[in-house]
Design a protein around this motif. Structure first.
Motif, PDB file in Angstrom:
ATOM      1  N   TYR A   5       0.863  -1.170   0.000  1.00 25.53           N
ATOM      2  CA  TYR A   5       0.000   0.000   0.000  1.00 25.53           C
ATOM      3  C   TYR A   5       0.905   1.227   0.000  1.00 25.53           C
ATOM      4  CZ  TYR A   5      -3.768  -3.105   1.503  1.00 25.53           C
ATOM      5  OH  TYR A   5      -4.703  -4.114   1.586  1.00 25.53           O
ATOM      6  N   GLU A   6       0.550   2.233  -0.780  1.00 28.36           N
ATOM      7  CA  GLU A   6       1.268   3.504  -0.763  1.00 28.36           C
ATOM      8  C   GLU A   6       0.293   4.605  -0.405  1.00 28.36           C
ATOM      9  OE1 GLU A   6       3.317   4.761  -4.312  1.00 28.36           O
ATOM     10  OE2 GLU A   6       4.728   3.094  -4.187  1.00 28.36           O
ATOM     11  N   LEU A  19      -3.061   0.420  -3.899  1.00 24.65           N
ATOM     12  CA  LEU A  19      -2.547  -0.919  -3.658  1.00 24.65           C
ATOM     13  C   LEU A  19      -1.769  -1.307  -4.899  1.00 24.65           C
ATOM     14  CD1 LEU A  19      -2.310  -3.573  -2.107  1.00 24.65           C
ATOM     15  CD2 LEU A  19      -4.584  -4.196  -2.973  1.00 24.65           C
ATOM     16  N   ILE A  20      -0.513  -1.638  -4.709  1.00 25.89           N
ATOM     17  CA  ILE A  20       0.372  -1.962  -5.819  1.00 25.89           C
ATOM     18  C   ILE A  20       0.696  -3.444  -5.783  1.00 25.89           C
ATOM     19  CG2 ILE A  20       2.599  -1.469  -6.888  1.00 25.89           C
ATOM     20  CD1 ILE A  20       2.393   1.332  -5.685  1.00 25.89           C
ATOM     21  N   ALA A  21       0.465  -4.121  -6.908  1.00 26.19           N
ATOM     22  CA  ALA A  21       0.707  -5.561  -7.023  1.00 26.19           C
ATOM     23  C   ALA A  21       2.198  -5.851  -7.090  1.00 26.19           C
ATOM     24  CB  ALA A  21       0.016  -6.101  -8.280  1.00 26.19           C
ATOM     25  N   THR A  22       2.528  -7.108  -7.012  1.00 31.22           N
ATOM     26  CA  THR A  22       3.932  -7.519  -7.038  1.00 31.22           C
ATOM     27  C   THR A  22       4.627  -7.143  -8.347  1.00 31.22           C
ATOM     28  OG1 THR A  22       3.281  -9.717  -7.780  1.00 31.22           O
ATOM     29  CG2 THR A  22       3.597  -9.424  -5.417  1.00 31.22           C
ATOM     30  N   ASN A  23       3.854  -6.957  -9.421  1.00 30.28           N
ATOM     31  CA  ASN A  23       4.450  -6.568 -10.702  1.00 30.28           C
ATOM     32  C   ASN A  23       4.576  -5.055 -10.853  1.00 30.28           C
ATOM     33  OD1 ASN A  23       1.838  -5.754 -11.179  1.00 30.28           O
ATOM     34  ND2 ASN A  23       1.501  -7.082 -12.935  1.00 30.28           N
ATOM     35  N   GLY A  24       4.232  -4.295  -9.799  1.00 26.43           N
ATOM     36  CA  GLY A  24       4.366  -2.848  -9.816  1.00 26.43           C
ATOM     37  C   GLY A  24       3.153  -2.102 -10.337  1.00 26.43           C
ATOM     38  N   GLY A  42      -8.390   3.545   6.582  1.00 30.96           N
ATOM     39  CA  GLY A  42      -8.944   2.956   5.363  1.00 30.96           C
ATOM     40  C   GLY A  42      -8.157   1.737   4.921  1.00 30.96           C
ATOM     41  N   ILE A  43      -6.839   1.807   5.006  1.00 25.96           N
ATOM     42  CA  ILE A  43      -5.989   0.657   4.671  1.00 25.96           C
ATOM     43  C   ILE A  43      -6.293  -0.498   5.620  1.00 25.96           C
ATOM     44  CG2 ILE A  43      -3.619  -0.216   4.642  1.00 25.96           C
ATOM     45  CD1 ILE A  43      -2.771   2.610   3.675  1.00 25.96           C
ATOM     46  N   ASP A  44      -6.386  -0.206   6.914  1.00 24.90           N
ATOM     47  CA  ASP A  44      -6.706  -1.250   7.894  1.00 24.90           C
ATOM     48  C   ASP A  44      -8.050  -1.898   7.592  1.00 24.90           C
ATOM     49  OD1 ASP A  44      -4.334  -0.914   9.271  1.00 24.90           O
ATOM     50  OD2 ASP A  44      -5.211   0.424  10.778  1.00 24.90           O
ATOM     51  N   SER A  45      -9.022  -1.099   7.174  1.00 21.41           N
ATOM     52  CA  SER A  45     -10.341  -1.630   6.845  1.00 21.41           C
ATOM     53  C   SER A  45     -10.271  -2.581   5.648  1.00 21.41           C
ATOM     54  CB  SER A  45     -11.308  -0.486   6.544  1.00 21.41           C
ATOM     55  OG  SER A  45     -12.572  -0.991   6.171  1.00 21.41           O
ATOM     56  N   VAL A  46      -9.520  -2.203   4.633  1.00 17.06           N
ATOM     57  CA  VAL A  46      -9.368  -3.085   3.463  1.00 17.06           C
ATOM     58  C   VAL A  46      -8.702  -4.388   3.884  1.00 17.06           C
ATOM     59  CG1 VAL A  46      -8.193  -3.372   1.239  1.00 17.06           C
ATOM     60  CG2 VAL A  46      -9.347  -1.228   1.774  1.00 17.06           C
ATOM     61  N   LYS A  47      -7.676  -4.300   4.699  1.00 14.55           N
ATOM     62  CA  LYS A  47      -6.982  -5.515   5.163  1.00 14.55           C
ATOM     63  C   LYS A  47      -7.936  -6.439   5.908  1.00 14.55           C
ATOM     64  CE  LYS A  47      -2.309  -3.645   5.629  1.00 14.55           C
ATOM     65  NZ  LYS A  47      -1.244  -3.320   6.598  1.00 14.55           N
ATOM     66  N   ARG A  48      -8.791  -5.873   6.755  1.00 13.57           N
ATOM     67  CA  ARG A  48      -9.732  -6.687   7.540  1.00 13.57           C
ATOM     68  C   ARG A  48     -10.845  -7.283   6.689  1.00 13.57           C
ATOM     69  NH1 ARG A  48      -9.616  -2.304  10.818  1.00 13.57           N
ATOM     70  NH2 ARG A  48     -11.726  -1.725  10.187  1.00 13.57           N
ATOM     71  N   ASN A  49     -11.288  -6.548   5.673  1.00 12.95           N
ATOM     72  CA  ASN A  49     -12.469  -6.936   4.912  1.00 12.95           C
ATOM     73  C   ASN A  49     -12.186  -7.473   3.515  1.00 12.95           C
ATOM     74  OD1 ASN A  49     -14.643  -6.027   6.806  1.00 12.95           O
ATOM     75  ND2 ASN A  49     -13.526  -4.110   6.579  1.00 12.95           N
TER      76      ASN A  49
END
Length: 65
Positions: A5-6, A19-24, A42-49
């Motif tokens: 996440y950036e 959110l950046i994937a492993t391929n950038g 907001g990042i924490d919410s995405v991680k939880r849900n």
């Protein structure tokens, strides 16, 4: 490289994250938040849900997958 996440800031618009994937590649962009703390929440919410069912209303049945 792992996905990440950036947090980004735009003057006059506030904070948002991508959110950046492993391929950038950017695979998700958030709404804008007024504060840095709200953006981190907001990042924490995405991680939880993030493990949620897909609802595709474009199908003729409109059922969840």
């Amino acid at each position: 490289m792992a996905a990440r996440y950036e947090v980004r800031h735009q003057p006059g618009k506030g904070y948002h994250f991508v959110l950046i994937a492993t391929n950038g590649q950017i695979i998700a962009t958030s709404e804008h938040y007024e504060s840095h703390r709200a953006c981190l929440n907001g990042i924490d919410s995405v991680k939880r849900n993030a493990d949620a069912p897909v609802q595709d209303d474009t199908t003729s049945t409109g059922k969840n997958s």
